[in-house]
Motif scaffolding. Sequence first.
Motif, PDB file in Angstrom:
ATOM      1  N   ARG A   1       0.839  -1.213   0.000  1.00 54.67           N
ATOM      2  CA  ARG A   1       0.000   0.000   0.000  1.00 54.67           C
ATOM      3  C   ARG A   1       0.867   1.254   0.000  1.00 54.67           C
ATOM      4  N   ASP A   2       1.891   1.250   0.839  1.00 60.43           N
ATOM      5  CA  ASP A   2       2.808   2.384   0.898  1.00 60.43           C
ATOM      6  C   ASP A   2       3.457   2.603  -0.465  1.00 60.43           C
ATOM      7  N   CYS A   3       3.952   1.546  -1.060  1.00 62.57           N
ATOM      8  CA  CYS A   3       4.617   1.658  -2.355  1.00 62.57           C
ATOM      9  C   CYS A   3       3.648   2.057  -3.467  1.00 62.57           C
ATOM     10  N   ALA A   4       2.413   1.587  -3.382  1.00 58.78           N
ATOM     11  CA  ALA A   4       1.409   1.984  -4.372  1.00 58.78           C
ATOM     12  C   ALA A   4       1.167   3.488  -4.323  1.00 58.78           C
ATOM     13  N   ASP A   5       1.120   4.046  -3.116  1.00 62.43           N
ATOM     14  CA  ASP A   5       0.934   5.489  -2.975  1.00 62.43           C
ATOM     15  C   ASP A   5       2.113   6.251  -3.577  1.00 62.43           C
ATOM     16  N   ARG A   6       3.323   5.787  -3.290  1.00 66.66           N
ATOM     17  CA  ARG A   6       4.512   6.463  -3.814  1.00 66.66           C
ATOM     18  C   ARG A   6       4.590   6.336  -5.339  1.00 66.66           C
ATOM     19  N   ALA A   7       4.272   5.158  -5.860  1.00 64.87           N
ATOM     20  CA  ALA A   7       4.305   4.953  -7.301  1.00 64.87           C
ATOM     21  C   ALA A   7       3.250   5.811  -7.999  1.00 64.87           C
ATOM     22  N   GLU A   8       2.093   5.952  -7.382  1.00 60.78           N
ATOM     23  CA  GLU A   8       1.028   6.761  -7.973  1.00 60.78           C
ATOM     24  C   GLU A   8       1.415   8.240  -7.997  1.00 60.78           C
ATOM     25  N   GLN A   9       2.046   8.718  -6.941  1.00 65.23           N
ATOM     26  CA  GLN A   9       2.498  10.103  -6.921  1.00 65.23           C
ATOM     27  C   GLN A   9       3.492  10.359  -8.045  1.00 65.23           C
ATOM     28  N   LEU A  10       4.404   9.434  -8.241  1.00 65.41           N
ATOM     29  CA  LEU A  10       5.389   9.554  -9.319  1.00 65.41           C
ATOM     30  C   LEU A  10       4.691   9.542 -10.675  1.00 65.41           C
ATOM     31  N   ARG A  11       3.704   8.675 -10.822  1.00 65.88           N
ATOM     32  CA  ARG A  11       2.957   8.582 -12.079  1.00 65.88           C
ATOM     33  C   ARG A  11       2.208   9.882 -12.365  1.00 65.88           C
ATOM     34  N   ARG A  12       1.628  10.462 -11.332  1.00 62.54           N
ATOM     35  CA  ARG A  12       0.885  11.707 -11.519  1.00 62.54           C
ATOM     36  C   ARG A  12       1.796  12.875 -11.857  1.00 62.54           C
ATOM     37  N   GLU A  13       3.061  12.742 -11.505  1.00 61.09           N
ATOM     38  CA  GLU A  13       4.037  13.779 -11.841  1.00 61.09           C
ATOM     39  C   GLU A  13       4.545  13.637 -13.267  1.00 61.09           C
ATOM     40  N   GLY A  14       4.072  12.611 -13.979  1.00 61.08           N
ATOM     41  CA  GLY A  14       4.389  12.476 -15.394  1.00 61.08           C
ATOM     42  C   GLY A  14       5.267  11.303 -15.773  1.00 61.08           C
ATOM     43  N   ALA A  15       5.734  10.540 -14.796  1.00 60.68           N
ATOM     44  CA  ALA A  15       6.592   9.402 -15.105  1.00 60.68           C
ATOM     45  C   ALA A  15       5.762   8.214 -15.596  1.00 60.68           C
ATOM     46  N   THR A  16       6.386   7.351 -16.391  1.00 61.47           N
ATOM     47  CA  THR A  16       5.787   6.077 -16.760  1.00 61.47           C
ATOM     48  C   THR A  16       6.203   5.067 -15.700  1.00 61.47           C
ATOM     49  N   VAL A  17       5.225   4.493 -14.998  1.00 55.03           N
ATOM     50  CA  VAL A  17       5.515   3.657 -13.829  1.00 55.03           C
ATOM     51  C   VAL A  17       4.732   2.354 -13.919  1.00 55.03           C
ATOM     52  N   VAL A  18       5.413   1.256 -13.621  1.00 49.95           N
ATOM     53  CA  VAL A  18       4.792  -0.053 -13.436  1.00 49.95           C
ATOM     54  C   VAL A  18       5.050  -0.465 -11.997  1.00 49.95           C
ATOM     55  N   LEU A  19       4.024  -0.952 -11.316  1.00 43.16           N
ATOM     56  CA  LEU A  19       4.173  -1.393  -9.934  1.00 43.16           C
ATOM     57  C   LEU A  19       4.249  -2.913  -9.891  1.00 43.16           C
ATOM     58  N   ILE A  20       5.302  -3.431  -9.259  1.00 41.45           N
ATOM     59  CA  ILE A  20       5.476  -4.876  -9.076  1.00 41.45           C
ATOM     60  C   ILE A  20       5.176  -5.200  -7.616  1.00 41.45           C
ATOM     61  N   ILE A  21       4.137  -5.987  -7.367  1.00 39.01           N
ATOM     62  CA  ILE A  21       3.791  -6.291  -5.978  1.00 39.01           C
ATOM     63  C   ILE A  21       4.438  -7.608  -5.548  1.00 39.01           C
ATOM     64  N   GLY A  22       5.745  -7.507  -5.277  1.00 39.07           N
ATOM     65  CA  GLY A  22       6.461  -8.652  -4.745  1.00 39.07           C
ATOM     66  C   GLY A  22       7.241  -9.429  -5.782  1.00 39.07           C
TER      67      GLY A  22
END
Length: 320
Positions: free
Chosen positions: A67-88
């Motif tokens: 959950r913590d990492c999802a929040d951080r990844a989403e913030q980065l994505r909203r700032e314009g980065a292309t982000v893929v989240l790997i859950i484990g």
Amino acid sequence: PDFDPTVVAAEIRVIARELGCTAVRITGADPARIGTAAQAAAAEGLEVWFSPFPVEMPAAGLLDLFRDCADRAEQLRREGATVVLIIGCELSLFNPGYLPGTFFYDRIRRLARPGPRQLAAFTRLPKRLNAFLTEAADAARGRFGGPLTYASGTWEPVDWSRFDIVSVDAYRDARNTRSFRADLRKRFAHGKPVVATEFGCCAYAGAADRGGLGWDIAEYDEAGVPAIKGEYERDESEQVRYMQEVNQVFVEEGLDLAFWFTFAGYHMPASPDPRRDADLASYGLVSLLPEGPGSGYQGLGWWPRRAFETMSVLQVEKAR
């Protein structure tokens, strides 16, 4: 072990500008460190694969971390980065509750030589693993709006219906050389992009046959001091051949992306003492120098291996 954001940013620039990479997988157990490195990668225009990789963590802790990492990844994505989240990553090996073993080293060795308890655990693995991945994916989806995946081991029976990308840690070794292509092709049956979240080889003679277990030539005492078990001949050309051959398989089979494991083995410095030369057990594109930052290439504490140049050449060829 020593995390300096300035050094991290410099290494990210090397990955983007000198190696010519288009994406980087950033792994670790500390969300703040992953986030710092991810910001540097985004600044260089790299696609960021935000990859929390906790070890020996119970399910409840894993969910909180994701959950913590999802929040951080989403913030980065909203700032314009292309982000893929790997859950484990390879949860059945690196975390308790799926396969027999008191610690992940124990589980790895049992996987290589399965006994009755191991085989019984495999019958329960699909239900246990996919139940947790469902919960984890639901938790992440509520916080992260980008593509979601899981870095699976080849033995893990993942239900990919809840993910956007099929990802597998795809090491070729002496045991699976003949079936390697066929195993990869099976991943396309889900109708989704297929990515190798890891592939790699150490730089000693015979390392290619060991694949994902090449690191097992080293053992560490309680203080973390390494010792090499036996005598091994350094051979950087073996790492180069492995990179070229396996990359060619990925290209021919149509994988979308492949991540070399790894840029540097930060806890595996080189040593003039063959018994203490932990660099032999590293998958890095660079060799860590015992002198640390301030020495070596651009003062970053390492020196490029032959595979470093090979990767940069492969990226140029791909661009053409």
